[in-house]
Motif scaffolding. Structure first.
Motif, PDB file in Angstrom:
ATOM      1  N   SER A  15       0.825  -1.212   0.000  1.00  0.00           N
ATOM      2  CA  SER A  15       0.000   0.000   0.000  1.00  0.00           C
ATOM      3  C   SER A  15       0.862   1.265   0.000  1.00  0.00           C
ATOM      4  O   SER A  15       0.414   2.323  -0.435  1.00  0.00           O
ATOM      5  CB  SER A  15      -0.942   0.007   1.207  1.00  0.00           C
ATOM      6  N   ASN A  16       2.077   1.143   0.513  1.00  0.00           N
ATOM      7  CA  ASN A  16       2.953   2.317   0.660  1.00  0.00           C
ATOM      8  C   ASN A  16       4.231   2.180  -0.152  1.00  0.00           C
ATOM      9  O   ASN A  16       5.298   2.618   0.256  1.00  0.00           O
ATOM     10  CB  ASN A  16       3.302   2.519   2.142  1.00  0.00           C
ATOM     11  N   ALA A  17       4.118   1.575  -1.329  1.00  0.00           N
ATOM     12  CA  ALA A  17       5.305   1.234  -2.113  1.00  0.00           C
ATOM     13  C   ALA A  17       6.158   2.446  -2.472  1.00  0.00           C
ATOM     14  O   ALA A  17       7.388   2.395  -2.379  1.00  0.00           O
ATOM     15  CB  ALA A  17       4.888   0.481  -3.378  1.00  0.00           C
ATOM     16  N   LEU A  53       8.538  -6.617  -3.577  1.00  0.00           N
ATOM     17  CA  LEU A  53       8.551  -6.126  -2.196  1.00  0.00           C
ATOM     18  C   LEU A  53       9.398  -4.861  -2.168  1.00  0.00           C
ATOM     19  O   LEU A  53      10.620  -4.914  -2.363  1.00  0.00           O
ATOM     20  CB  LEU A  53       9.122  -7.188  -1.261  1.00  0.00           C
ATOM     21  N   PRO A  54       8.781  -3.712  -1.916  1.00  0.00           N
ATOM     22  CA  PRO A  54       9.491  -2.434  -2.075  1.00  0.00           C
ATOM     23  C   PRO A  54      10.562  -2.160  -1.028  1.00  0.00           C
ATOM     24  O   PRO A  54      11.334  -1.217  -1.177  1.00  0.00           O
ATOM     25  CB  PRO A  54       8.364  -1.393  -1.978  1.00  0.00           C
ATOM     26  N   ASN A  55      10.639  -2.983   0.019  1.00  0.00           N
ATOM     27  CA  ASN A  55      11.660  -2.769   1.064  1.00  0.00           C
ATOM     28  C   ASN A  55      12.951  -3.557   0.827  1.00  0.00           C
ATOM     29  O   ASN A  55      13.898  -3.463   1.600  1.00  0.00           O
ATOM     30  CB  ASN A  55      11.091  -3.151   2.434  1.00  0.00           C
ATOM     31  N   MET A  56      13.011  -4.319  -0.267  1.00  0.00           N
ATOM     32  CA  MET A  56      14.157  -5.195  -0.501  1.00  0.00           C
ATOM     33  C   MET A  56      15.374  -4.451  -1.065  1.00  0.00           C
ATOM     34  O   MET A  56      16.501  -4.644  -0.634  1.00  0.00           O
ATOM     35  CB  MET A  56      13.774  -6.328  -1.463  1.00  0.00           C
ATOM     36  N   SER A  57      15.156  -3.649  -2.078  1.00  0.00           N
ATOM     37  CA  SER A  57      16.195  -2.864  -2.759  1.00  0.00           C
ATOM     38  C   SER A  57      15.466  -1.742  -3.471  1.00  0.00           C
ATOM     39  O   SER A  57      14.233  -1.647  -3.407  1.00  0.00           O
ATOM     40  CB  SER A  57      16.974  -3.711  -3.774  1.00  0.00           C
ATOM     41  N   TYR A  58      16.209  -0.903  -4.167  1.00  0.00           N
ATOM     42  CA  TYR A  58      15.567   0.144  -4.977  1.00  0.00           C
ATOM     43  C   TYR A  58      15.492  -0.368  -6.407  1.00  0.00           C
ATOM     44  O   TYR A  58      16.509  -0.765  -6.986  1.00  0.00           O
ATOM     45  CB  TYR A  58      16.355   1.448  -4.907  1.00  0.00           C
ATOM     46  N   GLU A  85      14.300  -0.022 -10.474  1.00  0.00           N
ATOM     47  CA  GLU A  85      13.939   0.815 -11.609  1.00  0.00           C
ATOM     48  C   GLU A  85      13.760  -0.081 -12.827  1.00  0.00           C
ATOM     49  O   GLU A  85      14.211  -1.228 -12.850  1.00  0.00           O
ATOM     50  CB  GLU A  85      15.029   1.858 -11.882  1.00  0.00           C
ATOM     51  N   PHE A  86      13.126   0.494 -13.855  1.00  0.00           N
ATOM     52  CA  PHE A  86      12.761  -0.311 -15.010  1.00  0.00           C
ATOM     53  C   PHE A  86      12.978   0.477 -16.299  1.00  0.00           C
ATOM     54  O   PHE A  86      12.582   1.630 -16.409  1.00  0.00           O
ATOM     55  CB  PHE A  86      11.299  -0.749 -14.901  1.00  0.00           C
ATOM     56  N   VAL A  88      11.849   4.233 -15.393  1.00  0.00           N
ATOM     57  CA  VAL A  88      10.756   4.587 -14.484  1.00  0.00           C
ATOM     58  C   VAL A  88      10.925   3.864 -13.149  1.00  0.00           C
ATOM     59  O   VAL A  88      11.568   2.820 -13.055  1.00  0.00           O
ATOM     60  CB  VAL A  88       9.377   4.242 -15.088  1.00  0.00           C
ATOM     61  N   ASP A  89      10.326   4.479 -12.107  1.00  0.00           N
ATOM     62  CA  ASP A  89      10.332   3.874 -10.781  1.00  0.00           C
ATOM     63  C   ASP A  89       9.373   2.690 -10.727  1.00  0.00           C
ATOM     64  O   ASP A  89       8.520   2.505 -11.613  1.00  0.00           O
ATOM     65  CB  ASP A  89       9.908   4.906  -9.729  1.00  0.00           C
ATOM     66  N   LEU A  90       9.459   1.929  -9.641  1.00  0.00           N
ATOM     67  CA  LEU A  90       8.611   0.754  -9.444  1.00  0.00           C
ATOM     68  C   LEU A  90       7.127   1.081  -9.605  1.00  0.00           C
ATOM     69  O   LEU A  90       6.392   0.360 -10.286  1.00  0.00           O
ATOM     70  CB  LEU A  90       8.872   0.161  -8.049  1.00  0.00           C
ATOM     71  N   VAL A  91       6.673   2.169  -8.983  1.00  0.00           N
ATOM     72  CA  VAL A  91       5.229   2.448  -8.980  1.00  0.00           C
ATOM     73  C   VAL A  91       4.753   3.107 -10.274  1.00  0.00           C
ATOM     74  O   VAL A  91       3.548   3.310 -10.450  1.00  0.00           O
ATOM     75  CB  VAL A  91       4.845   3.340  -7.772  1.00  0.00           C
TER      76      VAL A  91
END
Length: 572
Positions: A15-17, A342-347, A349-350, A364-367
């Motif tokens: 929810s807070n990615a 899982l957004p807490n694992m690493s940063y 990008e795509f 672009v970022d994950l979200v």
């Protein structure tokens, strides 16, 4: 099995990615901004926009000189603010070259967290998961050291030997000491023995990669009589000389058990077929746990055959670089498997990938990824990798709360080419799926497969090595090969390849007829032994989809039984 993780954690993360990803990047940059590598670009700043503007997108080869310097004894702060404690060595079966990746305690904590969260998801979807045991075949490889004395090992070995792993080992049928055994044959035998004795507690069977699990079944075919004899007598075979293995197995083996020995003899030796052997020997098994996405899909028919089509569960998506995500719908069909990052694992990008496999250049970022689009994955982790290409191409299939879900499509690079045609893993997987349908209609199952581009002929052509097994034992152990069936396999495979391949495969064109070479049973065991002898971990071994090593090809070529060719050009 959840090690303190519950599904509320998953809800909070997904929810807070965006905020969590920003916090992760800030934490990484604050810890690493003054390293030799990053200080050139950031001058001590931890600003996200400066990171985006100044840090180059790199491949492993660009950072290898820095990694090698740390491995050779220079301080960790060349690349990482957190001390490097070990190096993860990739298997080399995908790319052909083994690489070493720096790792620290955060890497292992992330691994534990990811697996724990995945186990919480499994508890929701599989009745009795927490109460039962999993018979997961895990193996460790001997650990070498860098010139400065830091350990170098396959990522799975590093994790298994870490303190974080111990809490996970409690729910496995094999005692930790057996998994640590450096002799894979003794370890495999003892893991099977422990699993058989505890057969009524087993709810899941698996291995990290399906090629290992198929090899374990082949091993069981060879050794079931001896395993049954050990259970009948309550003693372990003399050739099990590893003392930790002997002691651990003896404790589980207990008193002689003639009833179980008779059951094994009936199921393994008294039937015409080994279809469903997993559910026959382990009747409470509810799923097979192994990664069947990407190139691993080639093993689905064999696993379906041996398990009576139990659900094939690809639980997690991880690599030597980082832990990426988990499958929140673990019982989904293999073709529908997606991983929630899982957004807490690493940063993360795509880089968007276009229809021809090239990148558009936009990062672009994950979200901010778009549904249905294809991307190449970049990772910035806590161990010194920054905007590093992982080499995987993923497709966005949906969102879990605010976090995207990805289907693994393929490794980025072309794997097969004899002229100018770029044939990818995905192309080969499609071709193989078509061939499998033809084989199954003739009661044959595929138990091993690889290929190479043969340019020693003019024109060059594709060669596919296949190991086959009859679904029903004809009593002779001799495989009956039907020329019509195998030629049809060649033809349907060609029809499944790219339009460019088909255009080049016309009569007198630059690509010759596709060839299938059937090899003896056990050949792919020999291939695995070849790679393991050269440093690949048995746990991380993936049958390479395409082989270029002349030595590895000789292992296959020495065991060829028959050759078949496509007898017509595919439709353009």
């Amino acid at each position: 099995m959840s090690q303190g993780c519950d599904l509320s954690v998953l809800e909070e993360l997904t929810s807070n990615a965006k905020q969590i990803q920003d916090d992760v990047l800030n934490k990484i940059l604050k810890a690493n901004a003054n390293t030799e590598y990053l200080s050139r670009f950031l001058e001590g700043s931890s600003d996200k926009e400066l990171f985006k503007k100044n840090i180059p997108v790199v491949s492993y080869e660009h950072v290898k000189p820095y990694i090698d310097r740390v491995a050779n004894g220079e301080p960790s702060d060349i690349i990482s603010g957190e001390p490097i404690t070990t190096f993860n060595r990739s298997s080399g079966t995908s790319s052909g070259n083994q690489k070493i990746y720096p790792a620290n305690n955060i890497y292992f904590e992330n691994q534990l967290f990811g697996y724990a969260l995945s186990s919480a998801v499994m508890s929701k979807h599989v009745d009795g998961y927490k109460q039962g045991k999993v018979m997961v075949f895990s193996f460790t490889h001997r650990i070498s050291t860098t010139p400065c004395g830091l350990p170098v090992a396959p990522a799975l070995t590093s994790f298994i030997k870490s303190k974080q792993y111990l809490s996970m080992a409690k729910n496995c049928t094999s005692p930790y000491e057996i998994v640590l055994c450096p002799d894979p044959k003794q370890s495999k035998y003892c893991q099977l023995l422990c699993g058989l004795v505890q057969r009524n507690e087993v709810v899941g069977v698996g291995a990290t990669f399906p090629s290992v699990l198929v090899r374990v079944i082949n091993f069981l075919e060879k050794y079931w009589k001896e395993l049954a004899s050990n259970i009948w007598s309550g003693t372990v075979s003399d050739w099990i000389t590893d003392l930790s293995c002997r002691d651990s197995v003896s404790t589980i083996l207990g008193e002689p058990n003639a009833e179980l020995a008779d059951l094994i003899e009936h199921e393994c030796g008294g039937q015409k077929s080994w279809q469903g052997i997993i559910t026959r020997l382990w009747p409470k098994t509810k799923y097979i746990e192994t990664i069947v996405t990407g190139t691993m899909s080639q093993h689905i028919p064999a696993l379906d055959y041996y398990s009576n089509e139990l659900p094939l569960v690809s639980k997690v998506y991880a690599s030597s670089e980082a832990f990426f995500g988990i499958n929140v719908n673990p019982l989904s069909k293999p073709q529908h498997v997606s991983y929630t990052f899982l957004p807490n694992m690493s940063y993360f990008e795509f880089v968007e990938v276009d229809d021809d496999g090239g990148t558009t250049g936009e990062i672009v970022d994950l979200v901010n990824v778009k549904l249905g689009s294809y991307y190449e994955l970049l990772v910035t982790n806590f161990s010194g990798l920054h905007r590093c290409r992982v080499g995987d191409v993923l497709q966005v299939t949906g969102f879990y709360n605010n976090t995207p879900q990805f289907r693994f499509v393929r490794r980025k690079n072309t794997v097969l080419c004899v002229d100018v045609e770029p044939t990818t893993e995905e192309d080969i997987s499609k071709a193989l799926a078509r061939a499998t349908v033809v084989l199954e209609s003739s009661d044959l199952i595929l138990t091993g497969f690889t290929c190479f581009g043969d340019i020693s002929t003019v024109p060059g052509h594709y060669v596919f090595y296949v190991e086959l097994k009859a679904k029903v034992n004809n009593g002779t152990n001799v495989l009956q090969l039907d020329n019509k069936v195998l030629v049809e396999c060649c033809c349907v495979m060609e029809e499944s390849l790219s339009s460019l391949y088909r255009r080049l495969r016309v009569k007198d064109g630059p690509i010759g007829p596709l060839e299938v070479r059937v090899v003896q049973q056990g050949t792919f065991d020999s291939l695995m032994e070849f790679f393991v002898a050269r440093g690949t971990s048995i746990s991380q071994y993936k049958t390479p989809m395409c082989i270029s090593s002349a030595e590895a090809l000789k292992v296959l070529e020495d065991k060829v039984l028959a050759r078949f060719f496509s007898d017509k050009s595919p439709p353009v």
